[in-house]
Design a protein around this motif. Structure first.
Motif, PDB file in Angstrom:
ATOM      1  N   LYS A   9       0.658  -1.190   0.528  1.00 42.64           N
ATOM      2  CA  LYS A   9      -0.529   0.007  -0.257  1.00 42.64           C
ATOM      3  C   LYS A   9       0.926   1.111  -0.021  1.00 42.64           C
ATOM      4  N   THR A  16      -0.513   9.749   7.312  1.00 41.97           N
ATOM      5  CA  THR A  16      -1.294   8.492   7.018  1.00 41.97           C
ATOM      6  C   THR A  16      -0.437   7.620   6.847  1.00 41.97           C
ATOM      7  N   ARG A  19       1.067   7.433  10.240  1.00 43.40           N
ATOM      8  CA  ARG A  19      -0.161   6.386  11.066  1.00 43.40           C
ATOM      9  C   ARG A  19      -0.420   5.228  11.007  1.00 43.40           C
ATOM     10  N   GLU A  20      -0.317   4.799   9.779  1.00 43.41           N
ATOM     11  CA  GLU A  20      -0.571   3.238   9.142  1.00 43.41           C
ATOM     12  C   GLU A  20       0.688   2.582   9.462  1.00 43.41           C
ATOM     13  N   TYR A  24       1.275  -1.170  12.518  1.00 44.15           N
ATOM     14  CA  TYR A  24       1.153  -2.045  11.903  1.00 44.15           C
ATOM     15  C   TYR A  24       2.514  -2.693  12.196  1.00 44.15           C
ATOM     16  N   HIS A  92     -10.836   3.085  15.381  1.00 41.93           N
ATOM     17  CA  HIS A  92     -10.322   2.642  14.001  1.00 41.93           C
ATOM     18  C   HIS A  92     -11.473   3.527  13.362  1.00 41.93           C
ATOM     19  N   ASN A  99     -13.104  -3.241   5.350  1.00 39.09           N
ATOM     20  CA  ASN A  99     -12.121  -3.054   6.171  1.00 39.09           C
ATOM     21  C   ASN A  99     -11.707  -4.460   7.211  1.00 39.09           C
ATOM     22  N   ASP A 112      -6.798  -1.181   7.160  1.00 35.00           N
ATOM     23  CA  ASP A 112      -6.654   0.256   6.775  1.00 35.00           C
ATOM     24  C   ASP A 112      -7.135   1.134   7.782  1.00 35.00           C
ATOM     25  N   PHE A 113      -6.154   1.277   8.460  1.00 33.21           N
ATOM     26  CA  PHE A 113      -5.772   2.859   9.392  1.00 33.21           C
ATOM     27  C   PHE A 113      -5.963   4.166   9.216  1.00 33.21           C
ATOM     28  N   GLU A 114      -6.287   4.296   7.777  1.00 32.40           N
ATOM     29  CA  GLU A 114      -5.765   5.519   7.771  1.00 32.40           C
ATOM     30  C   GLU A 114      -6.723   7.319   8.483  1.00 32.40           C
TER      31      GLU A 114
END
Length: 153
Positions: A9, A16, A19-20, A24, A92, A99, A112-114
């Motif tokens: 991704k 963003t 953050r992701e 992870y 979330h 998701n 999908d943690f945006e």
């Protein structure tokens, strides 16, 4: 972005991406495992953990939520979301069927943690977190309103 065993991704927004990456990097058991990341390219490569329980096209459409399989998953997704909040301190803010991935062993993964943040502004478009479906009530009221309007003619 995806191969048989991995997905990459790429993010246009640096915030963003960070953050992701922060999610992870925690190696949570219900988040696909991160294989690598590239800060310069703002990309994250993770294991391909399964197939989504839904898609962009059917998320939020009440008639498609009659499937027993999804209804049975709601409790498990709520529990996973509570654990995410406990583990990260974040909401979330985009929990929906698209998701959540399910692998061949029926294990669920959150992706999908945006939109994740310390502030809760969850829209709950698939009525997962509420534990009940208000859409059916709204749909029923709409049908009754139409019947009443046509009955007066």
């Amino acid at each position: 972005c995806c191969a048989e065993d991995r997905c990459t991704k790429t993010f246009s927004d640096p915030a963003t991406f960070e953050r992701e990456l922060s999610v992870y990097s925690r190696r949570l058991p219900y988040v696909p495992r991160m294989l690598s990341y590239d800060r310069d390219a703002r990309s994250i490569t993770m294991t391909r953990a399964g197939a989504p329980l839904g898609t962009v096209w059917d998320s939020g459409v009440p008639l498609l939520h009659m499937k027993r399989d999804r209804s049975a998953m709601k409790h498990r997704i709520r529990r996973m979301h509570r654990q995410f909040r406990k583990d990260t301190g974040l909401y979330h803010n985009d929990v929906n069927f698209k998701n959540v991935l399910r692998d061949a062993s029926n294990v669920l993964y959150l992706i999908d943690f945006e939109h994740a943040s310390e502030t809760n502004w969850e829209r709950d478009v698939d009525d997962i977190l509420s534990g009940h479906s208000t859409r059916w009530i709204v749909l029923l009221l709409g049908v009754l309103s139409v019947l009443v309007l046509f009955g007066r003619r």
